[in-house]
Write a protein that holds these residues in place. Structure first.
Motif, PDB file in Angstrom:
ATOM      1  N   UNK A 134       0.834  -1.205   0.000  1.00 47.11           N
ATOM      2  CA  UNK A 134       0.000   0.000   0.000  1.00 47.11           C
ATOM      3  C   UNK A 134       0.870   1.257   0.000  1.00 47.11           C
ATOM      4  N   UNK A 135       1.914   1.241   0.806  1.00 48.94           N
ATOM      5  CA  UNK A 135       2.803   2.397   0.861  1.00 48.94           C
ATOM      6  C   UNK A 135       3.453   2.649  -0.498  1.00 48.94           C
ATOM      7  N   UNK A 136       3.894   1.595  -1.160  1.00 50.81           N
ATOM      8  CA  UNK A 136       4.549   1.744  -2.466  1.00 50.81           C
ATOM      9  C   UNK A 136       3.572   2.244  -3.531  1.00 50.81           C
ATOM     10  N   UNK A 137       2.349   1.732  -3.501  1.00 51.48           N
ATOM     11  CA  UNK A 137       1.345   2.197  -4.462  1.00 51.48           C
ATOM     12  C   UNK A 137       1.153   3.705  -4.335  1.00 51.48           C
ATOM     13  N   UNK A 138       1.059   4.181  -3.101  1.00 53.79           N
ATOM     14  CA  UNK A 138       0.896   5.624  -2.886  1.00 53.79           C
ATOM     15  C   UNK A 138       2.129   6.397  -3.350  1.00 53.79           C
ATOM     16  N   UNK A 139       3.304   5.873  -3.014  1.00 50.19           N
ATOM     17  CA  UNK A 139       4.553   6.532  -3.413  1.00 50.19           C
ATOM     18  C   UNK A 139       4.634   6.638  -4.935  1.00 50.19           C
TER      19      UNK A 139
END
Length: 438
Positions: A134-139
């Motif tokens: 999830x963090x990478x998708x947002x980044x």
């Protein structure tokens, strides 16, 4: 001559700006809070099926720190905002953003929340992997419009805040154990462990470090004078609980169940996600941008933690008898409450210890607005609509009377205590030029 120098300087700056892409100093931005709302909804889905379910009081405490950390991760983007470290009890100085560098505060929030969830919450390896994803998708989404340098800087800052908040949390002496607790002498008015577990939880919780100086010593007022005389106010209050419990309607049972959040994985809503779903709904409905939303999550988090500390200090200070004990002893030995009785004294209300102050925080922020509680939409249950936040609070309070756990007057006092705590939270001055509802 002086005018010529000024013109040359202006021209030089214009040329410099036109030839090079530079990072400008941060300024107050109206960034969306969408990434924050997505995270709070996401982590609810992650913990909802957990088995065993998260420990209620511990999870409230954890999300309190997470809310404070979220605020610290984004507050440098608001030129008028101050760190909570200048207001909260024994809070250390937090990492500072570089005043001459640019940040994307949504990425700071993204990184901080991802890291804090992994630090504070009980998660499986699969849960942690989903958080990383999830963090990478947002980044990656942010990288479409923001340079890598800004994103890396923002990510590092968010993680630094998360680490600082977690390190601070490890010294708060949060203790739910009863090991070493010596109960006071038993009197007719005393709480004693009850069905179903005959356990004792949280007698030392009052020693946990709160967020506010006020909460270090705050205590509920004296409860209603105990009596076993049928003509007394106390007896009549107990009899009221008994009579309600004997004639519960389906609607009253549904209300008791709605706020009990019980039933285990896939059935209930582990705390504090019911409360957080309401907070998120209100923020979204009010179209709160990133900085305001972060402030609300921080202040409602303070309400969660300090409300619990004040409640449990009051519970074990007064050690008041639960309805089940009084009723079975003095009215009807066969009576049972609709909901299981929690393993701690009656006065004040554990539910309202968190709910009353967080609802009052929302009223301070947005006014006594209409609200929809859709905490169980994932189960296909219809949402509950209220014409005001006050009506929501009233229903949450009466739900515990329907459940057979509290006297009505206890709920009334608990709401007053919650409002007082929220007033103290509202006195935290974070943004000097911001207007609040009365």
């Amino acid at each position: 001559m002086q005018l010529n120098k000024i013109l040359l300087t202006v021209i030089g700056i214009s040329v410099l700006y036109g030839c090079h892409k530079i990072d400008l100093p941060p300024h107050q931005q109206e960034e969306s809070a969408g990434v924050v709302y997505d995270w709070y909804k996401f982590i609810a889905k992650v913990q909802r099926p957990a088995n065993p379910q998260p420990v209620v009081l511990l999870n409230f405490r954890n999300f309190a720190f997470i809310g404070v950390g979220l605020y610290e991760a984004v507050r440098n983007g608001n030129k008028n905002a101050e760190s909570l470290s200048s207001s909260l009890y024994q809070m250390p100085a937090m990492p500072q953003a570089d005043a001459w560098q640019r940040y994307l505060w949504s990425e700071s929030a993204n990184a901080a929340l991802a890291m804090m969830f992994k630090l504070f919450l009980t998660l499986t390896d699969a849960n942690k992997a989903s958080i990383d994803s999830m963090e990478k998708v947002n980044y990656d989404r942010f990288s479409q419009t923001t340079s890598d340098a800004v994103l890396h800087r923002s990510q590092a800052f968010g993680r630094a805040i998360a680490e600082a908040i977690y390190n601070w949390s490890t010294t708060d002496k949060f203790n739910l154990s009863s090991v070493g607790y010596v109960p006071p002498p038993v009197t007719p008015a005393s709480w004693v462990p009850t069905l179903p577990a005959f356990a004792t939880v949280g007698p030392f919780l009052h020693d946990s470090r709160p967020f506010l100086w006020y909460s270090v010593t705050a205590l509920a007022p004296e409860p209603l004078e105990f009596s076993e005389n049928p003509s007394s106010k106390f007896y009549k209050a107990v009899k009221e609980v008994y009579d309600i419990g004997k004639h519960l309607t389906d609607a009253q049972k549904a209300t008791a169940n709605w706020y009990a959040d019980a039933g285990g994985p896939g059935v209930g809503v582990p705390a504090p996600y019911h409360a957080l779903s309401i907070i998120t709904w209100v923020n979204e409905n009010q179209k709160a941008k990133l900085f305001e939303a972060a402030e609300v999550y921080a202040k409602t988090g303070i309400a969660f933690k300090d409300g619990g500390i004040i409640t449990f200090r009051s519970k074990y200070h007064y050690n008041l008898i639960r309805p089940i004990t009084y009723i079975q002893r003095d009215i009807d030995a066969t009576w049972l409450p609709y909901l299981p009785t929690p393993p701690y004294p009656e006065y004040t209300s554990g539910l309202l210890g968190a709910w009353a102050p967080f609802i009052q925080v929302l009223k301070k922020e947005y006014g006594d607005i209409e609200v929809t509680d859709n905490a169980y939409d994932w189960r296909g249950l219809p949402a509950r609509h209220f014409t005001s936040l006050s009506n929501l609070e009233d229903e949450a309070a009466i739900s515990r009377v329907y459940g057979g756990l509290h006297y009505k007057w206890t709920q009334e006092v608990s709401m007053k205590m919650g409002k007082k705590l929220a007033d103290e939270i509202a006195d935290i001055k974070l943004v000097s030029n911001k207007n609040k509802h009365p």
